[in-house]
Design a protein around this motif. Structure first.
Motif, mmCIF file in Angstrom:
data_model
loop_
_atom_site.group_PDB
_atom_site.id
_atom_site.type_symbol
_atom_site.label_atom_id
_atom_site.label_comp_id
_atom_site.label_asym_id
_atom_site.label_seq_id
_atom_site.Cartn_x
_atom_site.Cartn_y
_atom_site.Cartn_z
ATOM 1 N N VAL A 230 0.980 -1.304 -0.179
ATOM 2 C CA VAL A 230 -0.020 0.119 -0.094
ATOM 3 C C VAL A 230 0.916 1.181 0.027
ATOM 4 O O VAL A 230 0.661 2.350 -0.817
ATOM 5 C CB VAL A 230 -0.984 0.004 1.058
ATOM 6 C CG1 VAL A 230 -1.796 1.350 1.147
ATOM 7 C CG2 VAL A 230 -1.942 -1.079 1.055
ATOM 8 N N SER A 231 2.116 1.335 0.910
ATOM 9 C CA SER A 231 2.779 2.572 1.020
ATOM 10 C C SER A 231 3.360 2.788 -0.293
ATOM 11 O O SER A 231 3.853 3.964 -0.398
ATOM 12 C CB SER A 231 3.658 2.286 1.941
ATOM 13 O OG SER A 231 3.337 1.896 3.266
ATOM 14 N N SER A 235 -0.439 7.922 -4.868
ATOM 15 C CA SER A 235 -1.180 8.362 -3.859
ATOM 16 C C SER A 235 -2.836 8.173 -3.768
ATOM 17 O O SER A 235 -3.656 7.953 -2.960
ATOM 18 C CB SER A 235 -1.134 9.879 -3.735
ATOM 19 O OG SER A 235 -1.882 10.689 -2.710
ATOM 20 N N ASN A 236 -3.435 8.115 -5.182
ATOM 21 C CA ASN A 236 -4.919 8.074 -5.302
ATOM 22 C C ASN A 236 -5.262 6.647 -4.900
ATOM 23 O O ASN A 236 -6.295 6.438 -4.508
ATOM 24 C CB ASN A 236 -5.198 8.403 -6.979
ATOM 25 C CG ASN A 236 -5.210 9.897 -6.998
ATOM 26 O OD1 ASN A 236 -5.291 10.806 -6.158
ATOM 27 N ND2 ASN A 236 -5.275 10.306 -8.081
ATOM 28 N N SER A 237 -4.495 5.575 -5.510
ATOM 29 C CA SER A 237 -4.674 4.216 -5.234
ATOM 30 C C SER A 237 -4.660 3.838 -3.727
ATOM 31 O O SER A 237 -5.426 3.056 -3.152
ATOM 32 C CB SER A 237 -3.807 3.335 -5.878
ATOM 33 O OG SER A 237 -3.831 3.590 -7.430
ATOM 34 N N GLN A 238 -3.484 4.483 -3.180
ATOM 35 C CA GLN A 238 -3.445 4.497 -1.512
ATOM 36 C C GLN A 238 -4.875 4.850 -0.940
ATOM 37 O O GLN A 238 -5.236 4.307 0.089
ATOM 38 C CB GLN A 238 -2.238 5.162 -1.164
ATOM 39 C CG GLN A 238 -0.751 4.661 -1.136
ATOM 40 C CD GLN A 238 0.419 5.434 -0.551
ATOM 41 O OE1 GLN A 238 -0.001 5.855 0.638
ATOM 42 N NE2 GLN A 238 1.278 5.966 -1.527
ATOM 43 N N ALA A 239 -4.949 5.885 -1.453
ATOM 44 C CA ALA A 239 -6.317 6.769 -0.663
ATOM 45 C C ALA A 239 -7.716 5.965 -0.769
ATOM 46 O O ALA A 239 -8.498 5.686 -0.054
ATOM 47 C CB ALA A 239 -6.365 8.077 -1.363
ATOM 48 N N ARG A 266 2.845 12.136 3.302
ATOM 49 C CA ARG A 266 3.362 12.429 1.877
ATOM 50 C C ARG A 266 2.195 13.475 1.462
ATOM 51 O O ARG A 266 2.648 14.275 0.455
ATOM 52 C CB ARG A 266 3.106 11.111 1.008
ATOM 53 C CG ARG A 266 4.401 10.253 1.476
ATOM 54 C CD ARG A 266 4.360 8.952 0.561
ATOM 55 N NE ARG A 266 5.510 8.175 0.965
ATOM 56 C CZ ARG A 266 5.453 6.822 0.670
ATOM 57 N NH1 ARG A 266 4.544 6.231 -0.272
ATOM 58 N NH2 ARG A 266 6.453 5.960 0.766
ATOM 59 N N THR A 267 0.922 13.220 1.615
ATOM 60 C CA THR A 267 -0.124 13.929 1.174
ATOM 61 C C THR A 267 0.251 15.674 1.547
ATOM 62 O O THR A 267 0.007 16.385 0.844
ATOM 63 C CB THR A 267 -1.488 13.601 1.487
ATOM 64 O OG1 THR A 267 -1.871 12.178 1.066
ATOM 65 C CG2 THR A 267 -2.672 14.384 0.631
ATOM 66 N N LYS A 268 0.389 15.647 2.715
ATOM 67 C CA LYS A 268 0.556 17.091 3.245
ATOM 68 C C LYS A 268 1.848 17.600 2.811
ATOM 69 O O LYS A 268 1.880 18.812 2.423
ATOM 70 C CB LYS A 268 0.816 16.780 4.960
ATOM 71 C CG LYS A 268 -0.633 16.599 5.547
ATOM 72 C CD LYS A 268 -0.445 16.423 7.107
ATOM 73 C CE LYS A 268 -1.690 16.205 7.910
ATOM 74 N NZ LYS A 268 -1.376 16.000 9.386
#
Length: 291
Positions: A230-231, A235-239, A266-268
């Motif tokens: 997951v990591s 980003s979109n797939s993680q979310a 990472r998003t921040k």
């Protein structure tokens, strides 16, 4: 030197011939089995395992393209046999409570697991992972069918064990899959593992002699591989994966809080860099204009 080289080449050729024969027998699927058929296949599998032990000579042999092709053919045969046996549980009027029926499917799955263990020692594990990903939806459609609701627990646990090896190979980078392939594996098996772990624990608590469990080592192995997988996703797939996890019924296992924290960080960071870039853009534009 020439004589030594010729002797060495002859020895390698002999080793290669033995290995090819062993792979052919080890992956042979014959029904009904001839006399000594199952025993011969088992012996051949043991021979392959022995040859793949600590032996520098075999490293040269298994890199040979003929060996790889023979192994890929065996892989296709074993997977095909397993799929047929599994699909027959739904397509044919088989008594899924019959131990003989369960044993046949389990034997096929054991051959699949054996091949997985073998391919980990070669550079063909990606072929195994690709095949497993391709059949995952069909496999889950069968084992989650209401016909198998309260039977074949051994099969269900063994599927998790094989999947653990696949997730481990992909999650820790031993097999490189594109992001869509990794997402597919997670979307297929994460819900199943989340559902089976508490179910198996519950069955074990109710029945003291219930032998089918996800032991601590297996549980931790799957959790670690999934967190790693997951990591490493976009980003979109993680979310998407993490949202499904948080909205699910079972948050305790697997615990993806570490992956969630990484995603948040990472998003921040990405948002902060974007804002900084946007803030700097007008200044850069003005500077360019003044020049």
């Amino acid at each position: 030197m020439t004589k030594f080289g010729s002797t060495q080449a002859a020895e390698l050729r002999a080793t290669k011939d033995v290995f090819i024969s062993a792979i052919r027998y080890a992956t042979s699927i014959v029904d009904p089995s001839p006399p000594f058929g199952d025993e011969l296949r088992t012996c051949a599998q043991e021979q392959v395992e022995f040859m793949l032990g600590d032996n520098e000579e075999i490293l040269v042999v298994i890199a040979d393209e003929e060996i790889k092709q023979e192994t890929r053919m065996g892989l296709c045969k074993i997977f095909s046999s397993f799929e047929k046996a599994l699909l027959a549980l739904l397509l044919l009027e088989l008594d899924v409570k019959d131990k003989a029926v369960e044993n046949k499917v389990m034997q096929n799955l054991s051959d699949v697991e054996w091949l997985c263990n073998i391919l980990v020692k070669t550079d063909l594990m990606k072929d195994f992972v690709s095949h497993w990903a391709d059949i995952s939806n069909d496999v889950l459609r069968v084992v989650e069918d209401k016909k198998l609701h309260s039977v074949m627990w051994g099969l269900k646990v063994k599927l998790i064990e094989v999947t653990s090896k696949v997730l481990d190979a992909v999650g820790y980078g031993n097999v490189i899959l594109p992001a869509p392939g990794r997402v597919h594996l997670l979307k297929a098996w994460l819900p199943y593992v989340r559902k089976m772990k508490p179910l198996l624990d519950s069955m074990g608590n109710k029945e003291a002699d219930f032998p089918y469990r996800m032991d601590e080592e297996l549980s931790q192995s799957i959790e670690g591989a999934i967190v790693s997988l997951v990591s490493a996703l976009p980003s979109n797939s993680q979310a998407e994966i993490l949202a499904d996890w948080m909205n699910g019924e079972h948050l305790k296992y697997p615990d993806l809080s570490e992956a969630f924290e990484v995603w948040c960080y990472r998003t921040k960071s990405a948002k902060r860099r974007l804002l900084e870039a946007l803030a700097e853009s007008p200044l850069q534009f003005s500077a360019s204009a003044s020049d």
